[in-house]
Design a protein around this motif. Structure first.
Motif, PDB file in Angstrom:
ATOM      1  N   ASN A 291     -14.906  32.200  -5.169  1.00 59.60           N
ATOM      2  CA  ASN A 291     -14.354  31.615  -6.385  1.00 59.60           C
ATOM      3  C   ASN A 291     -14.186  32.651  -7.490  1.00 59.60           C
ATOM      4  O   ASN A 291     -13.188  32.664  -8.224  1.00 59.60           O
TER       5      ASN A 291
ATOM      6  N   GLU B  47     -10.596  33.715  -9.120  1.00 59.80           N
ATOM      7  CA  GLU B  47     -10.473  33.527 -10.569  1.00 59.80           C
ATOM      8  C   GLU B  47     -10.061  34.822 -11.258  1.00 59.80           C
ATOM      9  O   GLU B  47      -9.210  34.831 -12.165  1.00 59.80           O
TER      10      GLU B  47
ATOM     11  N   LEU C  72      -9.064  25.915 -10.402  1.00 63.16           N
ATOM     12  CA  LEU C  72      -8.614  26.925 -11.341  1.00 63.16           C
ATOM     13  C   LEU C  72      -7.404  26.388 -12.074  1.00 63.16           C
ATOM     14  O   LEU C  72      -6.460  25.902 -11.462  1.00 63.16           O
TER      15      LEU C  72
END
Length: 586
Positions: free
Chosen positions: A539, A543, A398
């Motif tokens: 994820n 995020e 990220l």
């Protein structure tokens, strides 16, 4: 028709000459006349001294103006009797003789003085009003009377009735007996001590915050009810008022303020002293310790109160309020005290300017400006040394974050089906999945609040009209469907398909604002702890979380993540210890 006919008769001069029309009735007419001076004084006195608290307020303010640093209040409520003693500069016999006359004061002398009030008292109404509504006796001794003091009993008009010398230390003692003897309705209103006692304690505590250098005592019927020792700042007073409070839970700061444009060229200054509870350690179920004070007096300025609530809103748990004492020292020309006899309601010039100064100082003190963490979390969340060594093939990188730390990090794995491990170049974060997702959903609801129609209406029973009205205020479409039955025709998208929708609506119907309802919906809809997540879900969650405006706490104030920096890990595993260079693994 009869009333209209009567009105026409009266306007035309016909009908009974001794009658006039009042709303929905006829009453005898009385001529306009000038009231007797004693009656005027009694009416005015009833407005200034409207309660036992008003007696204490006026006398304590006089004591503070006299420079007292010890103030003792005694109350014998069964006898309708109060006393206030102080060690101020006192009065000589000449001042004592005139002190209870109407509008007798040493605080102001000209019209211009009204625009630069620097004392707590200034109108000269308090003692004269007390003489009107009670038996007033004052004993005092000043530095100008080294031999003895004087004791004077006053008539209802404030004239000395009895003057005698008295042995008394330097200072003043005011005795109030037979309070409200000529106001029987008011006595009935305060017949129970509980009706005045709590406000009196609260007022003295707030005044002690404004004047922490003063020793305070409050006695009721020979019983000590409040005792506050002096301290260097309001923080020391708060710790005495709230016994469960700890010094580590509160902060104190003071700052000089910039002046409005129209005052910049004048030789004056402004200052704001701020005492507050850290929101992750100290908050209240009611706004009972959110106090505004200006120039030594607690006041009610709703705009400043709302500013404080707005700053704390995003860091406090749901339906909790901050502990905050904000004390301004402002130029006297900014304040108009002539709004209410109690002087708690004021007109404050340049209010938006002072609101902005308050907001800035609060942000700096709480360290939430520019997305920084609260002070308590600074050490806990700070990552210091770029020595991360954790690697995992296939982890998603990220590249942007609003946390104020690294600009690249990786979501690694799920631990105990509750926490997500995130690695960055300075260490790791342990993110609780439920509260992180709750923050994500809460901000999404704030940005896009919309109720969508249901294919089949949801039938409610057991909801009263007030609960239904609260739900309708949130945007839900609800129609009557029978006696005590309601049909819900639209719901927020997150609630549609929820198994416990009735219980959720029951909870929402008890909430008072849209924001608290959005927080409740986010909590109900977020990923639960104990739920296993695959790599894609992990994820996606991280995020979304790293893009939040406030990634530090959930809507209820709980922390979202714990930081473990690499230097702390190194110290724990003693990697810096060189006990034996031949056997050391470092």
């Amino acid at each position: 028709m009869q009333i209209n006919h009567t009105i026409n008769e009266l306007l035309s001069g016909e009908g009974e000459k001794s009658s006039t029309l009042f709303f929905m009735g006829i009453a005898e007419k009385s001529m306009i006349q000038i009231l007797d001076r004693q009656l005027v004084d009694l009416i005015a006195a009833g407005e200034v001294i409207d309660s036992p608290l008003a007696v204490v307020r006026e006398l304590v303010e006089n004591a503070l103006d006299a420079g007292a640093d010890r103030i003792l209040v005694r109350v014998w409520w069964d006898q309708w009797r109060l006393e206030v003693l102080d060690n101020g500069q006192g009065m000589d016999v000449t001042e004592l003789k005139t002190s209870a006359l109407p509008h007798a004061t040493s605080k102001i002398s000209t019209q211009a003085d009204l625009q630069r009030i620097k004392t707590l008292g200034f109108r000269g109404e308090a003692l004269h009003s007390l003489a009107q509504v009670a038996q007033l006796t004052i004993s005092s001794r000043s530095a100008a009377s080294p031999d003895c003091g004087w004791r004077i009993t006053y008539s209802p008009q404030g004239q000395p009735e009895q003057i005698e010398p008295v042995a008394i230390a330097m200072g003043t003692r005011v005795e109030v007996r037979q309070l409200f003897a000529n106001f029987p309705q008011r006595r009935q209103a305060f017949a129970k001590s509980q009706q005045f006692w709590r406000p009196m304690v609260t007022y003295l505590q707030q005044l002690a915050l404004c004047h922490p250098q003063v020793t305070w005592q409050l006695w009721q019927d020979e019983r000590l009810r409040l005792s506050l020792s002096p301290g260097p700042n309001p923080e020391a007073i708060l710790l005495q008022c709230l016994k469960s409070l700890q010094a580590s839970q509160i902060g104190y700061t003071q700052q000089s303020l910039s002046l409005p444009v129209d005052l910049e060229n004048q030789a004056t200054s402004a200052q704001l002293n701020l005492t507050f509870g850290y929101p992750d350690r100290c908050h209240r179920p009611r706004p009972d310790w959110l106090i505004i004070a200006i120039n030594g007096r607690p006041v009610n300025v709703p705009e400043l109160t709302q500013t404080i609530l707005a700053v704390f809103h995003r860091t406090l748990p749901r339906q909790r309020y901050p502990l905050c004492f904000a004390h301004w020292q402002l130029p006297p020309q900014c304040i108009d005290w002539h709004r209410h006899p109690a002087k708690t309601e004021i007109y404050l010039q340049d209010l938006p300017h002072w609101q902005g100064q308050l907001k800035t100082l609060l942000h700096q003190s709480l360290a939430i400006l520019d997305n920084n963490a609260p002070p308590r979390l600074n050490q806990l969340l700070k990552a210091a040394e770029p020595k991360g060594v954790y690697q995992l093939q296939g982890a998603t990188s990220l590249t942007e974050t609003v946390l104020g730390y690294p600009k690249a990090f990786k979501a690694i794995a799920q631990v105990c089906q509750t926490y997500v491990v995130v690695e960055h170049d300075q260490g790791i974060w342990l993110v609780e999945q439920h509260v992180a997702h709750e923050r994500v959903l809460f901000e999404q609801l704030q940005q896009h609040w919309q109720c969508l129609p249901l294919e089949q209406p949801l039938v409610l029973q057991g909801f009263n009209p007030e609960q239904v009205e609260r739900l309708q205020n949130l945007g839900l479409e609800i129609d009557p469907f029978g006696e005590d039955i309601w049909a819900v025709r639209s719901l927020p998208a997150l609630l549609q398909g929820q198994e416990e929708i009735i219980a959720i609506l029951q909870e929402l119907s008890q909430l008072s604002s849209l924001s608290t309802a959005q927080a409740a919906i986010a909590c109900r809809s977020a990923i639960k702890n104990g739920m296993e997540l695959d790599r894609i879900a992990i994820n996606k969650l991280i995020e979304q979380w790293q893009k939040c405006n406030n990634p530090h706490t959930c809507p209820h104030g709980r922390p979202i993540y714990l930081a473990l920096n690499e230097s702390s890990l190194a110290r724990f595993f003693r990697r810096n210890w060189l006990v034996n260079s031949k056997t050391s693994g470092s």
